[in-house]
Design a protein around this motif. Structure first.
Motif, mmCIF file in Angstrom:
data_model
loop_
_atom_site.group_PDB
_atom_site.id
_atom_site.type_symbol
_atom_site.label_atom_id
_atom_site.label_comp_id
_atom_site.label_asym_id
_atom_site.label_seq_id
_atom_site.Cartn_x
_atom_site.Cartn_y
_atom_site.Cartn_z
ATOM 1 N N ALA A 36 1.116 -1.118 0.173
ATOM 2 C CA ALA A 36 -0.081 0.103 0.052
ATOM 3 C C ALA A 36 0.715 1.185 -0.214
ATOM 4 O O ALA A 36 0.621 2.265 -0.537
ATOM 5 C CB ALA A 36 -0.963 -0.176 1.249
ATOM 6 N N GLU A 37 1.918 1.424 0.880
ATOM 7 C CA GLU A 37 2.785 2.386 0.561
ATOM 8 C C GLU A 37 3.374 2.603 -0.631
ATOM 9 O O GLU A 37 3.587 3.855 -1.150
ATOM 10 C CB GLU A 37 3.816 2.070 1.964
ATOM 11 N N GLN A 40 0.825 4.191 -2.759
ATOM 12 C CA GLN A 40 0.338 5.218 -2.683
ATOM 13 C C GLN A 40 1.575 6.209 -3.156
ATOM 14 O O GLN A 40 1.075 7.642 -3.698
ATOM 15 C CB GLN A 40 0.289 5.617 -1.143
ATOM 16 N N ASP A 43 0.812 6.792 -6.883
ATOM 17 C CA ASP A 43 -0.238 7.560 -6.930
ATOM 18 C C ASP A 43 0.336 9.106 -6.923
ATOM 19 O O ASP A 43 -0.220 10.006 -7.838
ATOM 20 C CB ASP A 43 -1.470 7.153 -5.849
ATOM 21 N N GLU A 44 0.903 9.227 -6.081
ATOM 22 C CA GLU A 44 1.435 10.728 -5.862
ATOM 23 C C GLU A 44 2.423 11.113 -6.940
ATOM 24 O O GLU A 44 2.152 12.299 -7.453
ATOM 25 C CB GLU A 44 2.471 10.765 -4.483
ATOM 26 N N SER A 64 -7.413 5.563 -6.814
ATOM 27 C CA SER A 64 -6.382 4.885 -7.269
ATOM 28 C C SER A 64 -6.225 4.091 -8.416
ATOM 29 O O SER A 64 -7.128 2.936 -8.470
ATOM 30 C CB SER A 64 -5.258 4.415 -6.013
#
Length: 220
Positions: A36-37, A40, A43-44, A64
């Motif tokens: 998940a990290e 993320q 995604d950023e 996402s």
């Protein structure tokens, strides 16, 4: 006699990407939190390409492209996770791997996908295993059956990725199971012993022809 232990994770929710990764690496290296990290961070990076008031930015903020609440993770997440171990994920149809395509049995690992389900084929000390997390344990696969299975998976529109690089040494601990030496009940390929037929099937695959090997695909 095969003395090593084989790492295999049983399906937990929709965390097949985590299971496929850890099966490839042969150890409990990644958790859902780890992935998940990574998702993320990806995604950023994707949002950074758009103005904050653009429709694309707002859409990426709402949903996402790399993970969801069910536990699904994208191929980009899997590739990034493998890259942290200096391993590369290459599409099996890529022009970068013509030699590997002609000799799949000499490779080390394949990660496959169909309808959001990820699963792994892994070469461990010369023995191939189907490490699909939907199975109760590792299933030994002969080199011949591996080649025919890959051909059939392509025909059935599965996406296949070759994992290249130097893999970490086996990690012994939780999740390890002993090899399951029962021959899986498969009609057709398990009985194939004609090398000429196998080579013709591979040549058809490399040339884009239709393969008709009756290999049941792993359950998505």
């Amino acid at each position: 006699k095969f003395e090593s232990m084989v790492f295999h994770e049983r399906q937990d929710g929709s965390l097949c990407a985590q299971h496929a990764l850890n099966s490839a690496l042969q150890g409990a290296y990644f958790t859902a939190v780890d992935l998940a990290e990574i998702a993320q961070a990806l995604d950023e990076q994707e949002r950074s390409h758009f103005p904050v008031d653009s429709p694309e930015f707002l859409q990426l903020m709402e949903q996402s492209n790399n993970y969801d609440d069910s536990g699904f993770f994208s191929v980009q997440v899997i590739g990034q996770a493998l890259a942290s171990w200096n391993l590369t994920l290459v599409n099996w149809n890529s022009p970068e791997v013509p030699y590997a395509r002609s000799r799949p049995q000499e490779q080390q690992c394949f990660i496959c996908n169909y309808e959001h389900h990820w699963f792994t084929f892994r070469n461990i000390d010369g023995q191939w295993y189907n490490l699909d997390s939907m199975q109760s344990g590792p299933v030994p696969v002969s080199s011949t059956l591996l080649q025919l299975t890959l051909i059939q998976l392509e025909a059935d529109q599965y996406t296949i990725f070759l994992v290249q690089g130097v893999f970490p040494e086996h990690q012994f601990g939780s999740g390890l199971t002993t090899p399951t030496w029962q021959q899986p009940a498969r009609a057709g390929p398990a009985m194939v012993d004609d090398d000429d037929d196998l080579q013709r099937a591979i040549a058809m695959s490399l040339g884009g022809g239709a393969a008709t090997a009756a290999v049941p695909a792993p359950a998505p």
